[in-house]
Motif scaffolding. Structure first.
Motif, PDB file in Angstrom:
ATOM      1  N   PRO A  67      59.915  35.194  55.875  1.00  0.00           N
ATOM      2  CA  PRO A  67      58.503  35.402  55.531  1.00  0.00           C
ATOM      3  C   PRO A  67      57.715  36.073  56.662  1.00  0.00           C
ATOM      4  O   PRO A  67      56.717  36.737  56.417  1.00  0.00           O
ATOM      5  N   ASN A  68      58.193  35.943  57.883  1.00  0.00           N
ATOM      6  CA  ASN A  68      57.540  36.611  59.008  1.00  0.00           C
ATOM      7  C   ASN A  68      57.524  38.128  58.820  1.00  0.00           C
ATOM      8  O   ASN A  68      56.551  38.794  59.155  1.00  0.00           O
ATOM      9  N   ASP A  71      54.774  39.117  56.610  1.00  0.00           N
ATOM     10  CA  ASP A  71      53.483  39.067  57.297  1.00  0.00           C
ATOM     11  C   ASP A  71      53.297  40.295  58.184  1.00  0.00           C
ATOM     12  O   ASP A  71      52.195  40.842  58.268  1.00  0.00           O
ATOM     13  N   TRP A  72      54.356  40.749  58.829  1.00  0.00           N
ATOM     14  CA  TRP A  72      54.269  41.991  59.613  1.00  0.00           C
ATOM     15  C   TRP A  72      53.911  43.174  58.704  1.00  0.00           C
ATOM     16  O   TRP A  72      53.109  44.032  59.075  1.00  0.00           O
ATOM     17  N   ARG A  74      52.141  43.062  55.962  1.00  0.00           N
ATOM     18  CA  ARG A  74      50.713  42.905  55.641  1.00  0.00           C
ATOM     19  C   ARG A  74      49.832  43.374  56.803  1.00  0.00           C
ATOM     20  O   ARG A  74      48.876  44.133  56.606  1.00  0.00           O
ATOM     21  N   ARG A  75      50.176  42.952  58.001  1.00  0.00           N
ATOM     22  CA  ARG A  75      49.351  43.289  59.167  1.00  0.00           C
ATOM     23  C   ARG A  75      49.416  44.781  59.506  1.00  0.00           C
ATOM     24  O   ARG A  75      48.396  45.398  59.816  1.00  0.00           O
ATOM     25  N   ASN A  78      47.455  46.664  56.814  1.00  0.00           N
ATOM     26  CA  ASN A  78      46.014  46.533  57.037  1.00  0.00           C
ATOM     27  C   ASN A  78      45.520  47.507  58.100  1.00  0.00           C
ATOM     28  O   ASN A  78      44.442  48.088  57.968  1.00  0.00           O
ATOM     29  N   ARG A 110      45.609  38.723  64.018  1.00  0.00           N
ATOM     30  CA  ARG A 110      46.180  37.883  62.957  1.00  0.00           C
ATOM     31  C   ARG A 110      46.198  38.647  61.641  1.00  0.00           C
ATOM     32  O   ARG A 110      46.967  38.319  60.736  1.00  0.00           O
ATOM     33  N   ASP A 111      45.333  39.669  61.529  1.00  0.00           N
ATOM     34  CA  ASP A 111      45.230  40.428  60.285  1.00  0.00           C
ATOM     35  C   ASP A 111      45.669  41.881  60.408  1.00  0.00           C
ATOM     36  O   ASP A 111      45.876  42.541  59.401  1.00  0.00           O
TER      37      ASP A 111
END
Length: 164
Positions: A67-68, A71-72, A74-75, A78, A110-111
């Protein structure tokens, strides 16, 4: 080995050349499928994500990712949506300026992530309409994988566009 300045100039060239006249769900499927095929052939554990106007058109997580990695994705996505440039270009610009993302921009890491692997989908005459993201490899390799598939799809010579 290229210098940071040479890499920055080359990524700017990549963004100027790797532009589309149209991009739709079929385009996303073709590019995403090719990225997946190369990852399978090379036994790479990556996440591949393609979005247009924040609408996910292609997404796959290959065996070995966590899942990490999502998240990468997503970041990095963004960051590209915010700046309309490659996440690796932003990373190198910050590195060249000896600055961190939060220090330089005030944006929360974080985002957003200034790390290689997310490339803007650039439509000629329009600009950035989406993102193609890979996560799971060292950031330069994430970036190079996306660029190699875009160059192949757009029938442009990779040696002129590749980072060394």
């Amino acid at each position: 080995m290229m210098t940071i300045e040479q890499d920055i100039a080359q990524i700017v060239r990549q963004e100027q050349r790797l532009q589309f006249t149209q991009f739709d769900a079929e385009t996303a499927w073709t590019i995403g499928s090719r990225l997946r095929q190369l990852a399978k052939e090379r036994n790479l554990s990556i996440v591949i994500d393609i979005q247009v106007n924040e609408h996910q058109l292609f997404h796959v997580a290959l065996p070995g990712v966590t899942p990490n990695n999502a998240d990468w994705v997503r970041r990095k996505r963004n960051l590209v949506q915010h700046y309309h440039c490659s996440s690796y270009l932003m990373k190198l610009r910050l590195q060249h300026q000896k600055a961190g993302l939060e220090d330089k921009t005030g944006l929360n890491t974080r985002d957003l992530a200034a790390a290689g692997g997310c490339f803007p989908i650039l439509l000629k005459g329009t600009g950035c309409i989406g993102t193609i993201t890979v996560s799971g490899l060292p950031q330069r390799e994430d970036h190079n994988l996306v660029v190699s598939v875009l160059a192949e799809y757009l029938q442009l010579p990779l040696p002129e566009l590749a980072l060394s």
